[in-house]
Write a protein that holds these residues in place. Sequence first.
Motif, PDB file in Angstrom:
ATOM      1  N   ALA A   1      65.384  80.926 -18.119  1.00 16.72           N
ATOM      2  CA  ALA A   1      64.207  80.142 -17.759  1.00 16.72           C
ATOM      3  C   ALA A   1      64.531  78.653 -17.748  1.00 16.72           C
ATOM      4  O   ALA A   1      64.054  77.906 -16.887  1.00 16.72           O
ATOM      5  N   SER A   2      65.379  78.216 -18.688  1.00 18.84           N
ATOM      6  CA  SER A   2      65.773  76.813 -18.732  1.00 18.84           C
ATOM      7  C   SER A   2      66.603  76.441 -17.505  1.00 18.84           C
ATOM      8  O   SER A   2      66.417  75.363 -16.927  1.00 18.84           O
ATOM      9  N   CYS A   3      67.500  77.341 -17.101  1.00 17.92           N
ATOM     10  CA  CYS A   3      68.317  77.077 -15.905  1.00 17.92           C
ATOM     11  C   CYS A   3      67.440  76.938 -14.667  1.00 17.92           C
ATOM     12  O   CYS A   3      67.635  76.030 -13.848  1.00 17.92           O
ATOM     13  N   LEU A   4      66.483  77.831 -14.521  1.00 27.34           N
ATOM     14  CA  LEU A   4      65.599  77.780 -13.361  1.00 27.34           C
ATOM     15  C   LEU A   4      64.791  76.494 -13.320  1.00 27.34           C
ATOM     16  O   LEU A   4      64.579  75.898 -12.260  1.00 27.34           O
ATOM     17  N   SER A   5      64.332  76.046 -14.481  1.00 26.66           N
ATOM     18  CA  SER A   5      63.518  74.829 -14.528  1.00 26.66           C
ATOM     19  C   SER A   5      64.328  73.572 -14.245  1.00 26.66           C
ATOM     20  O   SER A   5      63.773  72.551 -13.844  1.00 26.66           O
ATOM     21  N   LYS A   6      65.645  73.642 -14.431  1.00 28.21           N
ATOM     22  CA  LYS A   6      66.504  72.477 -14.208  1.00 28.21           C
ATOM     23  C   LYS A   6      67.240  72.530 -12.868  1.00 28.21           C
ATOM     24  O   LYS A   6      68.015  71.630 -12.548  1.00 28.21           O
ATOM     25  N   GLY A   7      67.013  73.581 -12.098  1.00 29.09           N
ATOM     26  CA  GLY A   7      67.695  73.696 -10.809  1.00 29.09           C
ATOM     27  C   GLY A   7      69.144  74.113 -10.917  1.00 29.09           C
ATOM     28  O   GLY A   7      69.948  73.837 -10.014  1.00 29.09           O
ATOM     29  N   ILE A   8      69.493  74.795 -12.007  1.00 29.85           N
ATOM     30  CA  ILE A   8      70.860  75.293 -12.169  1.00 29.85           C
ATOM     31  C   ILE A   8      70.923  76.706 -11.581  1.00 29.85           C
ATOM     32  O   ILE A   8      70.105  77.560 -11.942  1.00 29.85           O
ATOM     33  N   PRO A   9      71.835  76.966 -10.661  1.00 32.80           N
ATOM     34  CA  PRO A   9      71.922  78.317 -10.075  1.00 32.80           C
ATOM     35  C   PRO A   9      72.064  79.388 -11.156  1.00 32.80           C
ATOM     36  O   PRO A   9      72.907  79.274 -12.052  1.00 32.80           O
ATOM     37  N   LEU A  10      71.215  80.394 -11.073  1.00 34.12           N
ATOM     38  CA  LEU A  10      71.200  81.471 -12.060  1.00 34.12           C
ATOM     39  C   LEU A  10      71.845  82.713 -11.457  1.00 34.12           C
ATOM     40  O   LEU A  10      71.358  83.268 -10.470  1.00 34.12           O
ATOM     41  N   GLY A  11      72.954  83.127 -12.059  1.00 33.10           N
ATOM     42  CA  GLY A  11      73.729  84.243 -11.525  1.00 33.10           C
ATOM     43  C   GLY A  11      73.037  85.588 -11.651  1.00 33.10           C
ATOM     44  O   GLY A  11      71.917  85.711 -12.166  1.00 33.10           O
ATOM     45  N   HIS A  12      73.714  86.617 -11.182  1.00 36.31           N
ATOM     46  CA  HIS A  12      73.178  87.968 -11.174  1.00 36.31           C
ATOM     47  C   HIS A  12      73.429  88.660 -12.511  1.00 36.31           C
ATOM     48  O   HIS A  12      74.392  88.357 -13.215  1.00 36.31           O
ATOM     49  N   ALA A  13      72.559  89.587 -12.845  1.00 34.05           N
ATOM     50  CA  ALA A  13      72.818  90.445 -13.997  1.00 34.05           C
ATOM     51  C   ALA A  13      73.937  91.415 -13.639  1.00 34.05           C
ATOM     52  O   ALA A  13      74.080  91.818 -12.487  1.00 34.05           O
ATOM     53  N   ALA A  14      74.708  91.788 -14.638  1.00 29.26           N
ATOM     54  CA  ALA A  14      75.820  92.717 -14.406  1.00 29.26           C
ATOM     55  C   ALA A  14      75.260  94.137 -14.337  1.00 29.26           C
ATOM     56  O   ALA A  14      75.270  94.896 -15.309  1.00 29.26           O
ATOM     57  N   SER A  15      74.740  94.487 -13.162  1.00 36.64           N
ATOM     58  CA  SER A  15      74.133  95.803 -12.989  1.00 36.64           C
ATOM     59  C   SER A  15      74.354  96.277 -11.559  1.00 36.64           C
ATOM     60  O   SER A  15      74.597  95.475 -10.657  1.00 36.64           O
ATOM     61  N   VAL A  16      74.250  97.581 -11.375  1.00 35.17           N
ATOM     62  CA  VAL A  16      74.390  98.194 -10.054  1.00 35.17           C
ATOM     63  C   VAL A  16      73.009  98.276  -9.421  1.00 35.17           C
ATOM     64  O   VAL A  16      72.108  98.914  -9.961  1.00 35.17           O
ATOM     65  N   ASP A  17      72.839  97.607  -8.289  1.00 35.03           N
ATOM     66  CA  ASP A  17      71.517  97.560  -7.649  1.00 35.03           C
ATOM     67  C   ASP A  17      71.462  98.439  -6.399  1.00 35.03           C
ATOM     68  O   ASP A  17      70.835  98.085  -5.406  1.00 35.03           O
ATOM     69  N   VAL A  18      72.104  99.588  -6.464  1.00 35.24           N
ATOM     70  CA  VAL A  18      72.091 100.526  -5.344  1.00 35.24           C
ATOM     71  C   VAL A  18      70.762 101.282  -5.368  1.00 35.24           C
ATOM     72  O   VAL A  18      70.393 101.877  -6.381  1.00 35.24           O
ATOM     73  N   ARG A  19      70.062 101.257  -4.259  1.00 36.07           N
ATOM     74  CA  ARG A  19      68.749 101.912  -4.168  1.00 36.07           C
ATOM     75  C   ARG A  19      68.922 103.427  -4.122  1.00 36.07           C
ATOM     76  O   ARG A  19      69.777 103.940  -3.406  1.00 36.07           O
ATOM     77  N   ASN A  20      68.085 104.128  -4.899  1.00 38.56           N
ATOM     78  CA  ASN A  20      68.142 105.586  -4.914  1.00 38.56           C
ATOM     79  C   ASN A  20      66.720 106.141  -4.878  1.00 38.56           C
ATOM     80  O   ASN A  20      66.056 106.256  -5.911  1.00 38.56           O
ATOM     81  N   ALA A  21      66.251 106.470  -3.667  1.00 37.66           N
ATOM     82  CA  ALA A  21      64.896 107.014  -3.496  1.00 37.66           C
ATOM     83  C   ALA A  21      64.924 108.477  -3.079  1.00 37.66           C
ATOM     84  O   ALA A  21      63.911 109.019  -2.637  1.00 37.66           O
ATOM     85  N   HIS A  22      66.067 109.135  -3.219  1.00 38.46           N
ATOM     86  CA  HIS A  22      66.203 110.503  -2.724  1.00 38.46           C
ATOM     87  C   HIS A  22      65.342 111.501  -3.498  1.00 38.46           C
ATOM     88  O   HIS A  22      64.894 112.498  -2.930  1.00 38.46           O
ATOM     89  N   LEU A  23      65.087 111.230  -4.783  1.00 37.18           N
ATOM     90  CA  LEU A  23      64.263 112.150  -5.557  1.00 37.18           C
ATOM     91  C   LEU A  23      62.848 112.216  -4.991  1.00 37.18           C
ATOM     92  O   LEU A  23      62.258 113.305  -4.904  1.00 37.18           O
ATOM     93  N   SER A  24      62.294 111.076  -4.601  1.00 43.40           N
ATOM     94  CA  SER A  24      60.953 111.076  -4.006  1.00 43.40           C
ATOM     95  C   SER A  24      60.944 111.823  -2.679  1.00 43.40           C
ATOM     96  O   SER A  24      59.974 112.515  -2.346  1.00 43.40           O
ATOM     97  N   TYR A  25      62.053 111.723  -1.918  1.00 47.19           N
ATOM     98  CA  TYR A  25      62.150 112.469  -0.665  1.00 47.19           C
ATOM     99  C   TYR A  25      62.223 113.976  -0.935  1.00 47.19           C
ATOM    100  O   TYR A  25      61.616 114.771  -0.212  1.00 47.19           O
ATOM    101  N   VAL A  26      62.972 114.362  -1.969  1.00 44.45           N
ATOM    102  CA  VAL A  26      63.073 115.776  -2.329  1.00 44.45           C
ATOM    103  C   VAL A  26      61.690 116.334  -2.664  1.00 44.45           C
ATOM    104  O   VAL A  26      61.297 117.406  -2.176  1.00 44.45           O
ATOM    105  N   ILE A  27      60.943 115.604  -3.492  1.00 40.86           N
ATOM    106  CA  ILE A  27      59.603 116.055  -3.883  1.00 40.86           C
ATOM    107  C   ILE A  27      58.686 116.141  -2.669  1.00 40.86           C
ATOM    108  O   ILE A  27      57.922 117.103  -2.508  1.00 40.86           O
ATOM    109  N   THR A  28      58.777 115.145  -1.792  1.00 39.10           N
ATOM    110  CA  THR A  28      57.919 115.125  -0.601  1.00 39.10           C
ATOM    111  C   THR A  28      58.179 116.313   0.302  1.00 39.10           C
ATOM    112  O   THR A  28      57.250 117.030   0.706  1.00 39.10           O
TER     113      THR A  28
END
Length: 272
Positions: free
Chosen positions: A215-242
């Motif tokens: 929050a401090s970085c954002l308020s000062k205009g310091i670029p805020l990096g990404h969280a170390a996580s996999v952001d691959v979208r997975n919506a196949h379960l909802s398709y299976v149910i549908t």
Amino acid sequence: MKTRRWLHSEDSQAAKSYTARKNSWFSPTIFVLGFIPVFTFALGTWQMQRLQWKVALIDELQEKLHREPIFLPKRVSLSVVPEFVYRRVLLRGRWDHEHSMLLGPRVREGSHGYHVVTPLIRSDGSTVLVDRGFVAKEFADADTFERGEAGEVEILGMLRTSHTRNSFTPDNKPTEGTWYWADVDAMANYAGGEAKHVQPVFVEQIYEGSSQDAASCLSKGIPLGHAASVDVRNAHLSYVITWFSLSAFTTSMLARLVLKRRVQNHPRPLPR
């Protein structure tokens, strides 16, 4: 009297020989209701296979992300980059702020802004592109976001490839400094290309601090990096149910129609 008996006999014979009109089993309704359950069940099965594949892919990427970070070689082989996506890497070099790019617009936790992509000139002379992270729109518009250290820096990031562009994403306009999506090849050319030893290699800087520091970085205009996580979208379960739900629903409709048609086609005595 004989005439009345004769008429009664004729009526009895007609009643016995009467055959009710039967509804055809080959109507368009039955054909459609017979096709939909099979088709939707096949789609559900296919999506189940896709779900298993996507879960395995995410697990593989998660495993890569938790490996020890590596240093990139001076000359990165672009053909093997996809095999190292989400692999953590260490980079040392100095920022080329003259060729910084604003990628967006983007939204982070309800705040509108851009991602700052800056070439990093490494100590071995080669250059790669680094997405340093998010800055709010007011800092990006006023060009007052934090540029970073002028000397040599060391950053931790994860290796990525060009973003997937959908049909609604506008074209990038490099001459105007407008970048809607990460076209790594075009960005590398904008930063100098082969003549300046800029490689089309894209790294997202990782932020490992606390939420208060973020929050401090954002308020000062310091670029805020990404969280170390996999952001691959997975919506196949909802398709299976549908698809399986639709298959079950249309199967029940078909069963009701078949039972109704059997009742309609069952012989009934004529009313007296």
